[in-house]
Write an enzyme that holds these catalytic residues in place. Structure first.
Site, mmCIF file in Angstrom:
data_model
loop_
_atom_site.group_PDB
_atom_site.id
_atom_site.type_symbol
_atom_site.label_atom_id
_atom_site.label_comp_id
_atom_site.label_asym_id
_atom_site.label_seq_id
_atom_site.Cartn_x
_atom_site.Cartn_y
_atom_site.Cartn_z
ATOM 1 C CG ASP A 21 -5.270 -0.280 -8.688
ATOM 2 O OD1 ASP A 21 -5.532 -0.859 -7.617
ATOM 3 O OD2 ASP A 21 -5.984 0.614 -9.173
ATOM 4 C CG HIS A 38 -2.827 -7.688 -1.329
ATOM 5 N ND1 HIS A 38 -2.850 -6.659 -2.248
ATOM 6 C CD2 HIS A 38 -3.748 -7.362 -0.371
ATOM 7 C CE1 HIS A 38 -3.746 -5.756 -1.876
ATOM 8 N NE2 HIS A 38 -4.307 -6.164 -0.741
ATOM 9 C CG LEU A 132 16.182 -3.143 -12.201
ATOM 10 C CD1 LEU A 132 15.755 -2.103 -13.228
ATOM 11 C CD2 LEU A 132 15.193 -4.304 -12.146
#
Length: 248
Positions: A21, A38, A132
């Site tokens: 955020d 962004h 991962l």
């Protein structure tokens, strides 16, 4: 001593979830539009993935786009989808090289064909990777997920596949989009907001929550390590007393 040097590698969270955020606010502080924020946020995504992989965290879930985000202005939604496709185009080979497996959760049917197809292709290409597990929550909402799980479970009960008397939380979990994935042990949210915003409501039942004022584009590796260090300072009791936990 750096935060990374303070980490006890024997007590790493197996699953870290992050609400990314603050991109828009970061951009506005610099007199730029939200899209610029962004795009800068993508660099942080790359850094955090690298940090998690280097520490050998097993699962990393990133809240990339919520169902509520569809209500944002059309130009912003379009830009976010374009950034996602470009990122997948740019990073797929890096994921493969680093043995990272991509997964996706969310209502992907709402995605445009080009975005969904690019996701599915990267998921296919990384499906055999064993390092991962990178989970992208895309067009995701926890209430949607729980509602869909309830519908599927109800259907299986009606068709006789499941005996309603056998339904418990472990049975229900199998119908969630995260079936087979351990619940997060640590959830991080950036930008100073102190809420979980319809994210993994079922899965976060016993998760340690870490909130930071740092905006997402400024949240680099050292901030990720700092969150891990804070996690390791906490006593996880799961309803037990401190004495019971210390005995184990």
């Amino acid at each position: 001593m750096t935060f990374k040097e303070q980490i006890n590698t024997d007590r790493l969270p197996s699953h870290v979830a992050i609400i990314m955020d603050g991109n828009g606010r970061w951009a506005r502080q610099r007199g730029m539009d939200r899209i610029f924020g962004h795009r800068q946020g993508v660099n942080t995504v790359r850094e955090v993935i690298e940090a998690a992989a280097e520490l050998q965290v097993r699962y990393l879930t990133l809240y990339a786009f919520s169902t509520e985000n569809w209500e944002r202005p059309d130009d912003e939604v379009s830009a976010l989808m374009g950034i996602m496709v470009q990122s997948l185009n740019d990073e797929t080979q890096t994921l493969i090289k680093n043995n990272i497996k991509l997964m996706a959760i969310g209502d992907t049917n709402r995605l445009s064909d080009d975005v969904r197809n690019r996701f599915m292709e990267t998921i296919r290409l990384t499906s055999e990777d064993t390092g991962l597990n990178l989970i992208i929550a895309m067009s995701y909402s926890s209430r949607w997920e729980i509602t869909e799980a309830a519908k599927k479970l109800s259907s299986d009960i009606e068709s006789g596949i499941i005996d309603r008397r056998s339904v418990d939380e472990f049975c229900f979990e199998k119908y969630l989009t995260t079936s087979g994935v351990p619940d997060p042990e640590l959830m991080i949210r950036t930008s100073g907001e102190i809420r979980i915003s319809n994210f993994l409501l079922w899965q976060l039942a016993y998760t340690e929550l870490y909130f930071t004022d740092v905006l997402w584009p400024d949240f680099g590796k050292e901030e990720f390590y700092k969150a891990i260090v804070e996690f390791q300072k906490r006593e996880r009791r799961f309803g037990k007393t401190s004495e019971q936990v210390s005995e184990n």
